[in-house]
Design a protein around this motif. Sequence first.
Motif, PDB file in Angstrom:
ATOM      1  N   THR A  26       7.083 -13.461  -8.560  1.00 34.45           N
ATOM      2  CA  THR A  26       8.484 -13.837  -8.768  1.00 34.45           C
ATOM      3  C   THR A  26       9.414 -13.044  -7.867  1.00 34.45           C
ATOM      4  N   GLU A  27       9.213 -11.738  -7.816  1.00 37.75           N
ATOM      5  CA  GLU A  27      10.075 -10.902  -6.994  1.00 37.75           C
ATOM      6  C   GLU A  27       9.892 -11.210  -5.512  1.00 37.75           C
ATOM      7  N   PHE A  28       8.630 -11.454  -5.144  1.00 37.55           N
ATOM      8  CA  PHE A  28       8.361 -11.791  -3.741  1.00 37.55           C
ATOM      9  C   PHE A  28       9.053 -13.097  -3.360  1.00 37.55           C
ATOM     10  N   GLN A  29       8.985 -14.103  -4.229  1.00 33.18           N
ATOM     11  CA  GLN A  29       9.656 -15.380  -3.962  1.00 33.18           C
ATOM     12  C   GLN A  29      11.153 -15.184  -3.802  1.00 33.18           C
ATOM     13  N   ARG A  30      11.727 -14.370  -4.681  1.00 32.97           N
ATOM     14  CA  ARG A  30      13.175 -14.146  -4.651  1.00 32.97           C
ATOM     15  C   ARG A  30      13.598 -13.482  -3.342  1.00 32.97           C
ATOM     16  N   GLU A  31      12.876 -12.451  -2.926  1.00 27.52           N
ATOM     17  CA  GLU A  31      13.233 -11.738  -1.704  1.00 27.52           C
ATOM     18  C   GLU A  31      13.011 -12.601  -0.460  1.00 27.52           C
ATOM     19  N   PHE A  32      11.892 -13.345  -0.455  1.00 28.07           N
ATOM     20  CA  PHE A  32      11.609 -14.197   0.706  1.00 28.07           C
ATOM     21  C   PHE A  32      12.671 -15.280   0.837  1.00 28.07           C
ATOM     22  N   ARG A  33      13.077 -15.866  -0.282  1.00 32.12           N
ATOM     23  CA  ARG A  33      14.105 -16.907  -0.276  1.00 32.12           C
ATOM     24  C   ARG A  33      15.425 -16.339   0.236  1.00 32.12           C
ATOM     25  N   ARG A  34      15.811 -15.151  -0.267  1.00 34.03           N
ATOM     26  CA  ARG A  34      17.071 -14.539   0.159  1.00 34.03           C
ATOM     27  C   ARG A  34      17.063 -14.219   1.655  1.00 34.03           C
ATOM     28  N   ASP A  35      15.945 -13.671   2.152  1.00 34.94           N
ATOM     29  CA  ASP A  35      15.858 -13.315   3.569  1.00 34.94           C
ATOM     30  C   ASP A  35      15.883 -14.561   4.457  1.00 34.94           C
ATOM     31  N   ALA A  36      15.209 -15.642   4.026  1.00 35.67           N
ATOM     32  CA  ALA A  36      15.166 -16.857   4.828  1.00 35.67           C
ATOM     33  C   ALA A  36      16.549 -17.488   4.953  1.00 35.67           C
ATOM     34  N   ILE A  37      17.289 -17.531   3.852  1.00 32.41           N
ATOM     35  CA  ILE A  37      18.643 -18.094   3.889  1.00 32.41           C
ATOM     36  C   ILE A  37      19.546 -17.259   4.789  1.00 32.41           C
ATOM     37  N   LYS A  38      19.403 -15.936   4.685  1.00 36.45           N
ATOM     38  CA  LYS A  38      20.249 -15.038   5.471  1.00 36.45           C
ATOM     39  C   LYS A  38      19.897 -15.083   6.954  1.00 36.45           C
ATOM     40  N   ASP A  39      18.620 -15.038   7.294  1.00 34.25           N
ATOM     41  CA  ASP A  39      18.199 -14.931   8.693  1.00 34.25           C
ATOM     42  C   ASP A  39      18.339 -16.241   9.457  1.00 34.25           C
ATOM     43  N   TYR A  40      18.120 -17.368   8.798  1.00 29.70           N
ATOM     44  CA  TYR A  40      18.080 -18.648   9.504  1.00 29.70           C
ATOM     45  C   TYR A  40      19.251 -19.565   9.179  1.00 29.70           C
ATOM     46  N   GLY A  41      20.174 -19.110   8.340  1.00 29.11           N
ATOM     47  CA  GLY A  41      21.349 -19.912   8.030  1.00 29.11           C
ATOM     48  C   GLY A  41      21.049 -21.188   7.283  1.00 29.11           C
ATOM     49  N   LEU A  42      19.996 -21.178   6.455  1.00 25.94           N
ATOM     50  CA  LEU A  42      19.628 -22.370   5.691  1.00 25.94           C
ATOM     51  C   LEU A  42      20.529 -22.531   4.468  1.00 25.94           C
ATOM     52  N   ASP A  43      20.710 -23.774   4.056  1.00 28.74           N
ATOM     53  CA  ASP A  43      21.508 -24.032   2.863  1.00 28.74           C
ATOM     54  C   ASP A  43      20.705 -23.769   1.593  1.00 28.74           C
ATOM     55  N   GLU A  44      19.430 -24.068   1.627  1.00 27.63           N
ATOM     56  CA  GLU A  44      18.595 -23.901   0.430  1.00 27.63           C
ATOM     57  C   GLU A  44      17.152 -23.688   0.864  1.00 27.63           C
ATOM     58  N   VAL A  45      16.441 -22.852   0.110  1.00 28.92           N
ATOM     59  CA  VAL A  45      15.023 -22.601   0.352  1.00 28.92           C
ATOM     60  C   VAL A  45      14.288 -22.697  -0.980  1.00 28.92           C
ATOM     61  N   GLU A  46      13.295 -23.582  -1.022  1.00 28.15           N
ATOM     62  CA  GLU A  46      12.474 -23.741  -2.218  1.00 28.15           C
ATOM     63  C   GLU A  46      11.052 -23.294  -1.899  1.00 28.15           C
ATOM     64  N   ILE A  47      10.530 -22.359  -2.695  1.00 29.43           N
ATOM     65  CA  ILE A  47       9.187 -21.832  -2.470  1.00 29.43           C
ATOM     66  C   ILE A  47       8.306 -22.193  -3.658  1.00 29.43           C
ATOM     67  N   ASN A  48       7.222 -22.912  -3.390  1.00 33.97           N
ATOM     68  CA  ASN A  48       6.264 -23.279  -4.427  1.00 33.97           C
ATOM     69  C   ASN A  48       4.927 -22.614  -4.115  1.00 33.97           C
ATOM     70  N   ILE A  49       4.506 -21.701  -4.989  1.00 30.86           N
ATOM     71  CA  ILE A  49       3.255 -20.979  -4.793  1.00 30.86           C
ATOM     72  C   ILE A  49       2.249 -21.437  -5.844  1.00 30.86           C
ATOM     73  N   SER A  50       1.121 -21.971  -5.382  1.00 32.47           N
ATOM     74  CA  SER A  50       0.042 -22.386  -6.281  1.00 32.47           C
ATOM     75  C   SER A  50      -1.074 -21.347  -6.207  1.00 32.47           C
ATOM     76  N   VAL A  51      -1.609 -20.989  -7.350  1.00 32.74           N
ATOM     77  CA  VAL A  51      -2.655 -19.972  -7.423  1.00 32.74           C
ATOM     78  C   VAL A  51      -3.956 -20.624  -7.893  1.00 32.74           C
ATOM     79  N   ILE A  52      -5.011 -20.450  -7.110  1.00 40.96           N
ATOM     80  CA  ILE A  52      -6.337 -20.943  -7.472  1.00 40.96           C
ATOM     81  C   ILE A  52      -7.197 -19.741  -7.842  1.00 40.96           C
TER      82      ILE A  52
END
Length: 371
Positions: free
Chosen positions: A330-356
């Motif tokens: 959860t924390e990793f998703q939150r930080e990655f989403r925040r960094d992606a929006i900040k670094d690349y100027g994206l409007d929205e970033v959705e991260i879906n992680i599936s665990v097998i």
Amino acid sequence: MSALLRRALNNVTGEWKLNLDNRVPPKELYAARIASSKPSLGFFVLLICSAEIATLGLISNSTAVVIGAMIVAPLMDPILSLAFGLSIADNRLVKRSAITVVIGVATVVFTSWLLAMVLGASEVNREMTARTAPNLIDLMIAVAAAIAGSFTITRDKLSNSIAGVAIAVALVPPLCVSGIGLSLGPELVAVFGRGTVAGLTNQVAEGSFLLFLANLIGITVASLVVFMVQRYGSIQKAWRHLLVWLGLLGLLCIPLSSALHDFSVRQQINSRFTNFKAGLIQESLYSGLNLNSLRRIRMLYSNVRVVNNRATIEVVLNVPTKLVGKIELTEFQREFRRDAIKDYGLDEVEINISVIPTQILRYDPAASTIP
């Protein structure tokens, strides 16, 4: 003195000199373009065969088969005839070539749609998705290939290069993807590596047809200019046609420029996944997990889609059973989403992680019994 220098230079270079190939006579080229503008039985046989080969290659996710379809496809010829007709302002040749192109396009799309329906195609793989998001790079490829193709048909000695031109600019495969996309309906399943993503809006047909339009317009404009530069036509006769097609090219550059930005962002986000496990381990160490256990985590695949400045990231992880529920995602998703929006100027970033989850079972011969 000059004779001595010339003799010395010839001895060093082996009497090298630039050989300017003779142009194909205008009447001869005109007759060849008229013949190529008329659809023949051979044209339709090759076109249907190339559409079938490309469709089967796309469905089976085979790059080699798709390349074979590009070589067989005869669709480049009427497009070059169209450009030649525009350069000499021959409206009859232009109309005949345009009708041949339209009929050829309809034939390819219908053939691929019918074949996909018969085979029950229900998934979109990487060979297909690679042709659904064209950008300015694809247009530049089409322009370069068109220059090579149009120049080739004006020189007898360069006719062997036309097969390479057909491979460089893909005309039939995007149309086949459009036909396959039409057979899939509004909802589809996309296959990426070892995982699948379901419920995607069907933009396959539209995106791949835009790639074909980019190739068509790029080839026509570039070939038109090449023909005029070689004096097969004149700017006085063809300036109206040139302005119209340059206008179409300008309109096409608007969505392709936006797609190029999305492509650049997608590549940068993909490159960040090289440090994905390192970041995941760093976050998880705070939970007191064993480092050796964390190193057994494997990222099976990742896929990034960027559309209209919105990114969707799909990740599939292979995690030991005992670590499921313990690693901090959860924390990793939150930080990655925040960094992606900040670094690349994206409007929205959705991260879906599936665990097998995986469990390693060790076979002990001593503990086994034979009944």
